[in-house]
Design an enzyme around this catalytic site. Structure first.
Site, PDB file in Angstrom:
ATOM      1  N   HIS A 126     -56.254 -47.722  -1.358  1.00  0.00           N
ATOM      2  CA  HIS A 126     -57.298 -47.983  -2.357  1.00  0.00           C
ATOM      3  C   HIS A 126     -57.316 -46.917  -3.451  1.00  0.00           C
ATOM      4  O   HIS A 126     -58.353 -46.663  -4.069  1.00  0.00           O
ATOM      5  CB  HIS A 126     -58.690 -48.060  -1.697  1.00  0.00           C
ATOM      6  CG  HIS A 126     -58.753 -48.988  -0.532  1.00  0.00           C
ATOM      7  ND1 HIS A 126     -58.847 -50.350  -0.669  1.00  0.00           N
ATOM      8  CD2 HIS A 126     -58.719 -48.736   0.807  1.00  0.00           C
ATOM      9  CE1 HIS A 126     -58.881 -50.918   0.536  1.00  0.00           C
ATOM     10  NE2 HIS A 126     -58.785 -49.953   1.446  1.00  0.00           N
ATOM     11  N   ASN A 174     -21.338 -82.009 -17.771  1.00  0.00           N
ATOM     12  CA  ASN A 174     -22.382 -81.805 -16.761  1.00  0.00           C
ATOM     13  C   ASN A 174     -21.901 -80.931 -15.607  1.00  0.00           C
ATOM     14  O   ASN A 174     -22.585 -79.988 -15.197  1.00  0.00           O
ATOM     15  CB  ASN A 174     -22.863 -83.158 -16.215  1.00  0.00           C
ATOM     16  CG  ASN A 174     -23.568 -83.987 -17.274  1.00  0.00           C
ATOM     17  OD1 ASN A 174     -23.749 -83.543 -18.402  1.00  0.00           O
ATOM     18  ND2 ASN A 174     -23.964 -85.204 -16.923  1.00  0.00           N
ATOM     19  N   GLN A 233     -30.674 -77.575 -20.225  1.00  0.00           N
ATOM     20  CA  GLN A 233     -30.078 -76.628 -21.163  1.00  0.00           C
ATOM     21  C   GLN A 233     -30.933 -75.365 -21.266  1.00  0.00           C
ATOM     22  O   GLN A 233     -30.422 -74.291 -21.596  1.00  0.00           O
ATOM     23  CB  GLN A 233     -29.950 -77.285 -22.543  1.00  0.00           C
ATOM     24  CG  GLN A 233     -29.301 -76.389 -23.584  1.00  0.00           C
ATOM     25  CD  GLN A 233     -28.946 -77.142 -24.848  1.00  0.00           C
ATOM     26  OE1 GLN A 233     -28.063 -78.002 -24.843  1.00  0.00           O
ATOM     27  NE2 GLN A 233     -29.656 -76.854 -25.923  1.00  0.00           N
ATOM     28  N   LYS A 274     -48.871 -34.726 -26.749  1.00  0.00           N
ATOM     29  CA  LYS A 274     -48.604 -35.851 -25.845  1.00  0.00           C
ATOM     30  C   LYS A 274     -47.148 -35.907 -25.383  1.00  0.00           C
ATOM     31  O   LYS A 274     -46.224 -35.603 -26.118  1.00  0.00           O
ATOM     32  CB  LYS A 274     -48.948 -37.188 -26.521  1.00  0.00           C
ATOM     33  CG  LYS A 274     -50.408 -37.404 -26.830  1.00  0.00           C
ATOM     34  CD  LYS A 274     -51.251 -37.499 -25.564  1.00  0.00           C
ATOM     35  CE  LYS A 274     -50.969 -38.744 -24.763  1.00  0.00           C
ATOM     36  NZ  LYS A 274     -51.296 -39.984 -25.477  1.00  0.00           N
ATOM     37  N   GLU A 326     -43.947 -47.627 -18.851  1.00  0.00           N
ATOM     38  CA  GLU A 326     -44.884 -48.601 -19.411  1.00  0.00           C
ATOM     39  C   GLU A 326     -44.142 -49.846 -19.885  1.00  0.00           C
ATOM     40  O   GLU A 326     -44.622 -50.980 -19.718  1.00  0.00           O
ATOM     41  CB  GLU A 326     -45.677 -47.958 -20.539  1.00  0.00           C
ATOM     42  CG  GLU A 326     -46.645 -46.886 -20.034  1.00  0.00           C
ATOM     43  CD  GLU A 326     -47.271 -46.065 -21.149  1.00  0.00           C
ATOM     44  OE1 GLU A 326     -47.001 -46.369 -22.346  1.00  0.00           O
ATOM     45  OE2 GLU A 326     -48.027 -45.122 -20.844  1.00  0.00           O
ATOM     46  N   SER A 337     -46.387 -38.619 -29.442  1.00  0.00           N
ATOM     47  CA  SER A 337     -47.373 -39.359 -30.222  1.00  0.00           C
ATOM     48  C   SER A 337     -47.183 -39.043 -31.694  1.00  0.00           C
ATOM     49  O   SER A 337     -46.796 -37.936 -32.067  1.00  0.00           O
ATOM     50  CB  SER A 337     -48.789 -38.959 -29.786  1.00  0.00           C
ATOM     51  OG  SER A 337     -49.750 -39.380 -30.732  1.00  0.00           O
ATOM     52  N   SER A 345     -26.752 -74.928 -28.156  1.00  0.00           N
ATOM     53  CA  SER A 345     -27.067 -73.847 -27.207  1.00  0.00           C
ATOM     54  C   SER A 345     -26.080 -72.696 -27.323  1.00  0.00           C
ATOM     55  O   SER A 345     -26.063 -71.801 -26.491  1.00  0.00           O
ATOM     56  CB  SER A 345     -27.046 -74.392 -25.772  1.00  0.00           C
ATOM     57  OG  SER A 345     -25.753 -74.880 -25.436  1.00  0.00           O
TER      58      SER A 345
END
Length: 461
Positions: A160, A114, A326, A287, A294, A281, A22
């Site tokens: 809405h 542990n 782990q 654009k 996003e 773009s 790990s």
């Protein structure tokens, strides 16, 4: 041979070592592991379990290792099983070079991996929570500053995704401030419940050595020690709680991002992102894309998935420690990294965006968003609300047929709907009046929003 390999006759297969390792994930906890080890040997020496000279050498060597890791003089071995084994092996090697090999080998007295890993993850998680809280406070301050500039910038409020009632841009921003304030509180709550020392739980049943767990807790700044050693090594509630709090933060980021995406579109044009925080773009030269928002919206799913991974990992585990755990670190650490990355981009993006007041005002002037205020006008004249609601509903329908809005209807048209209408209706339904009259706590009236901003600043700064 691995430090734990004394019971085995054969070396572990390299494929097992790779699968079992790990170090790629937990190496970030070297600072926490060293702090925990220093506190542990300090306690062991104080209790007479290890010699004072060994404690001093261990601490001196651990601090050297930490300094070398921070400067890059020492690299973490990618073949190491985990950060705990790497640091212990490095400590033992360096102590041996100083003529005291036995000193390094005493560090693990009265301790198991542990309870050691449980300690490190708690310490790292609390530190990361504080970093996220610091960034959230910066975000809240940016939003409060932006809101204070727009307490009278009228825009449509939506339900809405339909224009509903007039509010201000400041009022809208402060709704997100409330969300981010709750996020900071959730993280502080998670820190409070996490701030319990598991070290001393051993593998699962504490130790026969006369250790002083309360003293170790004091050295490390923990509020208290765990009261049950089985729970001490197998509890990952704190990780799930932190991951849940981070997931809720990402819900809020994603909702805000969605609105920014809408607001910056040609259809809305409420705001414009600074060129430094937008992209173009490869084929369409006109654009200007809100890619930051996003990506934040997309990364929310990643953080939600990490929470689901933790919940699924823990749901079937018997007590005490199991190797499944782990997997806790990769999920939790990735969530922290993702949330911090989103914050460090979102803060300057919001700070530099430009607000188009005129477009907001023009959008608010359409859609009959002052219809409720028109009905309230009739109620103040003595008409029951349900009857007033019906009158205004028919008035709106008539205005739509004539391609008018409430402000452009003539007094004759108002009188046809109800004799209660007088010349003061035009003042009553002006957008400024609609906003300013909502001056109760929680409302969009400028004076109320200003008070809200001040209250947030007093509470959080």
């Amino acid at each position: 041979m691995a430090l734990w390999g004394a019971r085995f006759e054969k070396e572990a297969d390299e494929r097992l070592n790779d699968f079992n390792s790990s170090i790629r994930v937990d190496q970030v906890m070297y600072h926490q592991d060293i702090r925990g080890s220093i506190a542990h040997v300090t306690m062991l020496s104080r209790q007479g379990i290890i010699p004072e000279k060994d404690k001093e050498l261990i601490i001196e060597t651990l601090e050297e290792i930490e300094a070398d890791l921070e400067t890059g003089k020492l690299a973490i071995a990618p073949a190491a099983e985990d950060i705990h084994m790497f640091l212990e092996a490095e400590l033992t090697k360096r102590c041996a070079k100083k003529g005291a090999e036995g000193a390094g080998k005493r560090i693990h007295t009265a301790r198991s991996r542990n309870d050691q890993v449980a300690l490190d993850v708690r310490m790292y998680g609390m530190e990361q929570c504080r970093e996220v809280i610091k960034l959230l406070r910066e975000l809240i301050e940016v939003l409060c500053k932006k809101a204070s500039e727009h307490t009278e910038t009228i825009m449509p409020g939506y339900t809405h995704l339909q224009r509903a009632q007039p509010i201000t841009f400041a009022h809208h921003l402060m709704a997100y401030v409330e969300m981010f304030c709750r996020d900071t509180e959730r993280l502080w709550d998670a820190v409070r419940r996490c701030n319990v020392l598991p070290l001393g739980s051993g593998a699962l049943a504490t130790s026969t050595y006369p250790i002083d767990r309360e003293y170790t807790a004091e050295l490390l700044g923990f509020d208290r020690v765990c009261e049950n050693s089985l729970d001490g090594v197998s509890d990952r509630d704190f990780a799930m709680e932190m991951a849940a709090a981070l997931s809720i933060i990402m819900v809020h980021f994603s909702r805000f991002s969605e609105e920014i995406i809408l607001w910056s579109s040609w259809e809305f044009k409420f705001i414009e992102l600074d060129d430094a925080f937008a992209t173009g773009s490869s084929i369409m030269p006109q654009k200007k894309n809100p890619d930051v928002c996003e990506l934040i919206r997309g990364k929310s799913g990643r953080v939600f998935g990490n929470l689901q991974a933790l919940l699924t990992m823990m749901k079937g585990l018997p007590l005490a420690y199991n190797k499944d755990m782990q997997e806790d670190k990769e999920a939790l650490f990735d969530s922290f990294t993702t949330v911090k990355l989103c914050l460090t981009t979102l803060i300057p993006m919001l700070e530099t965006c430009r607000v188009n007041k005129e477009n907001m005002r023009q959008a608010a002037a359409k859609g009959f968003i002052n219809a409720t205020d028109c009905a309230d006008y009739l109620v103040r004249k003595g008409l029951p609300f349900r009857e007033a609601y019906g009158v205004v509903g028919r008035l709106v329908h008539s205005a739509m047929e004539k391609e008018k809005v409430l402000e452009t209807l003539t007094m004759e048209e108002y009188k046809e709907a109800s004799e209660l209408f007088e010349e003061d209706i035009y003042e009553a339904i002006s957008l400024e009046t609609c906003v300013k009259n909502r001056r109760i706590t929680g409302g969009p009236a400028p004076e109320i929003v200003k008070r809200h901003i001040e209250n947030i600043r007093k509470t959080f700064f």
